[in-house]
Write a protein that holds these residues in place. Structure first.
Motif, PDB file in Angstrom:
ATOM      1  N   THR A   2      59.082  35.357  39.338  1.00 32.82           N
ATOM      2  CA  THR A   2      59.764  35.425  40.827  1.00 32.82           C
ATOM      3  C   THR A   2      59.032  34.286  41.714  1.00 32.82           C
ATOM      4  OG1 THR A   2      57.686  36.719  41.485  1.00 32.82           O
ATOM      5  CG2 THR A   2      59.273  37.917  40.250  1.00 32.82           C
ATOM      6  N   ALA A   3      59.897  34.393  42.779  1.00 36.13           N
ATOM      7  CA  ALA A   3      59.598  33.304  43.787  1.00 36.13           C
ATOM      8  C   ALA A   3      57.994  33.633  44.444  1.00 36.13           C
ATOM      9  CB  ALA A   3      60.370  33.242  44.868  1.00 36.13           C
ATOM     10  N   GLU A   4      57.665  34.987  44.349  1.00 33.32           N
ATOM     11  CA  GLU A   4      56.351  35.119  44.858  1.00 33.32           C
ATOM     12  C   GLU A   4      55.116  34.706  44.119  1.00 33.32           C
ATOM     13  OE1 GLU A   4      53.434  39.041  45.940  1.00 33.32           O
ATOM     14  OE2 GLU A   4      55.548  39.283  45.191  1.00 33.32           O
ATOM     15  N   SER A   5      55.351  34.594  42.845  1.00 38.71           N
ATOM     16  CA  SER A   5      54.387  34.334  41.675  1.00 38.71           C
ATOM     17  C   SER A   5      54.219  32.628  41.828  1.00 38.71           C
ATOM     18  CB  SER A   5      54.484  34.664  40.114  1.00 38.71           C
ATOM     19  OG  SER A   5      55.595  33.796  39.731  1.00 38.71           O
ATOM     20  N   GLN A   6      55.347  32.062  42.152  1.00 40.64           N
ATOM     21  CA  GLN A   6      55.278  30.655  42.255  1.00 40.64           C
ATOM     22  C   GLN A   6      54.556  30.245  43.498  1.00 40.64           C
ATOM     23  OE1 GLN A   6      59.473  29.567  41.910  1.00 40.64           O
ATOM     24  NE2 GLN A   6      59.290  29.717  39.758  1.00 40.64           N
ATOM     25  N   THR A   7      54.635  31.067  44.469  1.00 38.49           N
ATOM     26  CA  THR A   7      54.080  30.672  45.742  1.00 38.49           C
ATOM     27  C   THR A   7      52.604  31.325  46.193  1.00 38.49           C
ATOM     28  OG1 THR A   7      55.148  32.464  47.167  1.00 38.49           O
ATOM     29  CG2 THR A   7      56.319  30.340  47.025  1.00 38.49           C
ATOM     30  N   LEU A   8      52.212  32.001  44.977  1.00 42.66           N
ATOM     31  CA  LEU A   8      50.740  32.777  45.231  1.00 42.66           C
ATOM     32  C   LEU A   8      49.703  31.849  45.123  1.00 42.66           C
ATOM     33  CD1 LEU A   8      50.059  35.729  45.488  1.00 42.66           C
ATOM     34  CD2 LEU A   8      49.585  35.972  43.081  1.00 42.66           C
ATOM     35  N   THR A   9      49.019  31.383  45.987  1.00 43.19           N
ATOM     36  CA  THR A   9      47.831  30.558  45.895  1.00 43.19           C
ATOM     37  C   THR A   9      46.716  30.983  44.887  1.00 43.19           C
ATOM     38  OG1 THR A   9      46.612  31.370  47.791  1.00 43.19           O
ATOM     39  CG2 THR A   9      48.323  29.593  48.188  1.00 43.19           C
ATOM     40  N   SER A  10      45.837  30.097  44.583  1.00 44.70           N
ATOM     41  CA  SER A  10      44.832  30.772  43.697  1.00 44.70           C
ATOM     42  C   SER A  10      44.045  31.561  44.492  1.00 44.70           C
ATOM     43  CB  SER A  10      44.049  29.560  43.005  1.00 44.70           C
ATOM     44  OG  SER A  10      43.684  28.520  43.959  1.00 44.70           O
ATOM     45  N   GLU A  11      43.822  31.335  45.788  1.00 48.40           N
ATOM     46  CA  GLU A  11      43.163  32.255  46.588  1.00 48.40           C
ATOM     47  C   GLU A  11      43.383  33.580  46.699  1.00 48.40           C
ATOM     48  OE1 GLU A  11      43.531  29.277  47.524  1.00 48.40           O
ATOM     49  OE2 GLU A  11      41.524  28.048  47.446  1.00 48.40           O
ATOM     50  N   GLU A  12      44.857  33.597  47.003  1.00 43.40           N
ATOM     51  CA  GLU A  12      45.564  34.981  47.259  1.00 43.40           C
ATOM     52  C   GLU A  12      45.571  35.765  45.692  1.00 43.40           C
ATOM     53  OE1 GLU A  12      48.951  33.689  50.386  1.00 43.40           O
ATOM     54  OE2 GLU A  12      49.485  33.429  48.357  1.00 43.40           O
ATOM     55  N   LEU A  13      45.508  34.966  44.598  1.00 47.26           N
ATOM     56  CA  LEU A  13      45.511  35.494  43.302  1.00 47.26           C
ATOM     57  C   LEU A  13      44.266  36.162  43.288  1.00 47.26           C
ATOM     58  CD1 LEU A  13      46.840  36.166  40.558  1.00 47.26           C
ATOM     59  CD2 LEU A  13      45.929  33.783  39.935  1.00 47.26           C
ATOM     60  N   LEU A  14      43.172  35.401  43.370  1.00 45.62           N
ATOM     61  CA  LEU A  14      41.670  35.866  43.515  1.00 45.62           C
ATOM     62  C   LEU A  14      41.474  37.215  44.190  1.00 45.62           C
ATOM     63  CD1 LEU A  14      38.693  35.405  42.564  1.00 45.62           C
ATOM     64  CD2 LEU A  14      38.615  33.966  44.886  1.00 45.62           C
ATOM     65  N   GLU A  15      41.972  37.386  45.450  1.00 49.11           N
ATOM     66  CA  GLU A  15      41.856  38.334  46.075  1.00 49.11           C
ATOM     67  C   GLU A  15      42.721  39.724  45.602  1.00 49.11           C
ATOM     68  OE1 GLU A  15      39.674  39.050  48.507  1.00 49.11           O
ATOM     69  OE2 GLU A  15      39.168  37.043  48.010  1.00 49.11           O
ATOM     70  N   HIS A  16      43.771  39.407  45.034  1.00 44.39           N
ATOM     71  CA  HIS A  16      44.447  40.488  44.243  1.00 44.39           C
ATOM     72  C   HIS A  16      43.661  40.829  43.087  1.00 44.39           C
ATOM     73  CE1 HIS A  16      48.147  40.555  46.600  1.00 44.39           C
ATOM     74  NE2 HIS A  16      48.458  39.292  46.301  1.00 44.39           N
ATOM     75  N   ILE A  17      43.232  39.909  42.336  1.00 48.69           N
ATOM     76  CA  ILE A  17      42.369  40.527  41.344  1.00 48.69           C
ATOM     77  C   ILE A  17      41.039  41.295  41.652  1.00 48.69           C
ATOM     78  CG2 ILE A  17      40.576  39.228  39.534  1.00 48.69           C
ATOM     79  CD1 ILE A  17      42.886  37.130  39.048  1.00 48.69           C
ATOM     80  N   ILE A  18      40.392  40.629  42.569  1.00 48.54           N
ATOM     81  CA  ILE A  18      39.110  41.356  42.990  1.00 48.54           C
ATOM     82  C   ILE A  18      39.366  42.853  43.568  1.00 48.54           C
ATOM     83  CG2 ILE A  18      37.550  41.373  44.860  1.00 48.54           C
ATOM     84  CD1 ILE A  18      37.042  39.304  42.988  1.00 48.54           C
ATOM     85  N   THR A  19      40.636  43.027  44.192  1.00 48.10           N
ATOM     86  CA  THR A  19      41.226  44.279  44.694  1.00 48.10           C
ATOM     87  C   THR A  19      41.441  45.244  43.599  1.00 48.10           C
ATOM     88  OG1 THR A  19      42.348  43.321  46.605  1.00 48.10           O
ATOM     89  CG2 THR A  19      42.961  45.597  45.864  1.00 48.10           C
ATOM     90  N   SER A  20      41.852  44.766  42.527  1.00 50.43           N
ATOM     91  CA  SER A  20      42.503  45.444  41.372  1.00 50.43           C
ATOM     92  C   SER A  20      41.074  45.913  40.677  1.00 50.43           C
ATOM     93  CB  SER A  20      43.097  44.772  40.429  1.00 50.43           C
ATOM     94  OG  SER A  20      43.551  45.320  39.086  1.00 50.43           O
ATOM     95  N   LEU A  21      40.124  44.862  40.256  1.00 51.11           N
ATOM     96  CA  LEU A  21      38.857  45.315  39.801  1.00 51.11           C
ATOM     97  C   LEU A  21      38.061  46.491  40.591  1.00 51.11           C
ATOM     98  CD1 LEU A  21      37.569  41.716  38.803  1.00 51.11           C
ATOM     99  CD2 LEU A  21      38.565  43.584  37.167  1.00 51.11           C
ATOM    100  N   GLU A  22      38.023  46.230  41.994  1.00 48.28           N
ATOM    101  CA  GLU A  22      37.360  47.238  42.785  1.00 48.28           C
ATOM    102  C   GLU A  22      38.067  48.495  42.698  1.00 48.28           C
ATOM    103  OE1 GLU A  22      35.554  44.113  46.177  1.00 48.28           O
ATOM    104  OE2 GLU A  22      37.509  45.165  46.631  1.00 48.28           O
ATOM    105  N   ASP A  23      39.572  48.633  42.674  1.00 50.53           N
ATOM    106  CA  ASP A  23      40.187  49.969  42.467  1.00 50.53           C
ATOM    107  C   ASP A  23      39.963  50.544  41.281  1.00 50.53           C
ATOM    108  OD1 ASP A  23      41.270  49.475  45.029  1.00 50.53           O
ATOM    109  OD2 ASP A  23      43.153  48.702  44.349  1.00 50.53           O
ATOM    110  N   ASP A  24      39.597  49.774  40.261  1.00 47.10           N
ATOM    111  CA  ASP A  24      39.229  50.424  39.072  1.00 47.10           C
ATOM    112  C   ASP A  24      37.943  50.623  38.825  1.00 47.10           C
ATOM    113  OD1 ASP A  24      41.991  50.830  38.281  1.00 47.10           O
ATOM    114  OD2 ASP A  24      42.000  48.814  37.115  1.00 47.10           O
ATOM    115  N   LYS A  25      37.054  50.571  39.862  1.00 52.10           N
ATOM    116  CA  LYS A  25      35.582  50.755  39.664  1.00 52.10           C
ATOM    117  C   LYS A  25      34.900  49.876  38.911  1.00 52.10           C
ATOM    118  CE  LYS A  25      36.165  54.603  42.270  1.00 52.10           C
ATOM    119  NZ  LYS A  25      37.097  54.100  43.241  1.00 52.10           N
ATOM    120  N   ALA A  26      35.243  48.795  38.638  1.00 55.74           N
ATOM    121  CA  ALA A  26      34.606  47.435  38.111  1.00 55.74           C
ATOM    122  C   ALA A  26      33.081  47.424  38.979  1.00 55.74           C
ATOM    123  CB  ALA A  26      35.249  46.314  37.921  1.00 55.74           C
ATOM    124  N   GLU A  27      32.018  47.140  38.299  1.00 59.36           N
ATOM    125  CA  GLU A  27      31.058  47.083  38.951  1.00 59.36           C
ATOM    126  C   GLU A  27      30.190  45.466  38.667  1.00 59.36           C
ATOM    127  OE1 GLU A  27      28.612  49.826  36.570  1.00 59.36           O
ATOM    128  OE2 GLU A  27      29.291  51.427  37.472  1.00 59.36           O
TER     129      GLU A  27
END
Length: 122
Positions: A2-27
């Motif tokens: 998608t156009a969004e995945s092409q424009t997602l910066t590595s910093e934005e991707l990092l934040e999405h990953i951190i949010t997913s990990l936190e939502d799933d109770k990663a420690e």
């Protein structure tokens, strides 16, 4: 893609990953900048799950979320055993461990100075 995945910066991707990990109770989530240290990715994230089942579930949910929400395809290894799952999203490498396995390999010590390690914990 998608156009969004092409424009997602590595910093934005990092934040999405951190949010997913936190939502799933990663420690014990640790973010490591690889810029200037390695060409393989911009960031590495290391996290723990309490059991093999939780480690596999955290990893699978992250891969599914990145694909569904951002059109980002990721490579995943180790999900079958759930001791150490590696997710390669391109710009960010994610390691999800059982605590005992994480302690054994100590990846943070390979990539961070003690001062960086203290600052990297989210």
């Amino acid at each position: 893609m998608t156009a969004e995945s092409q424009t997602l910066t590595s910093e934005e991707l990092l934040e999405h990953i951190i949010t997913s990990l936190e939502d799933d109770k990663a420690e014990d989530i640790v973010k490591i900048s690889l810029r200037g240290k390695s060409e393989m990715a911009d960031f590495m994230v290391i996290a723990s799950g309490r059991s093999s089942r939780q480690v596999a579930a955290i990893a699978e949910h992250l891969v599914d979320t990145l694909k569904q929400d951002h059109g980002r395809l990721s490579k995943i290894e180790g999900k079958e055993t759930g001791d150490w799952v590696l997710i390669d999203t391109g710009d960010v490498i994610v390691h999800v461990f059982r605590p005992e396995v994480r302690e054994f390999y100590q990846l943070e010590k390979m990539w961070l100075t003690p001062a960086e390690a203290a600052a990297a914990r989210s």
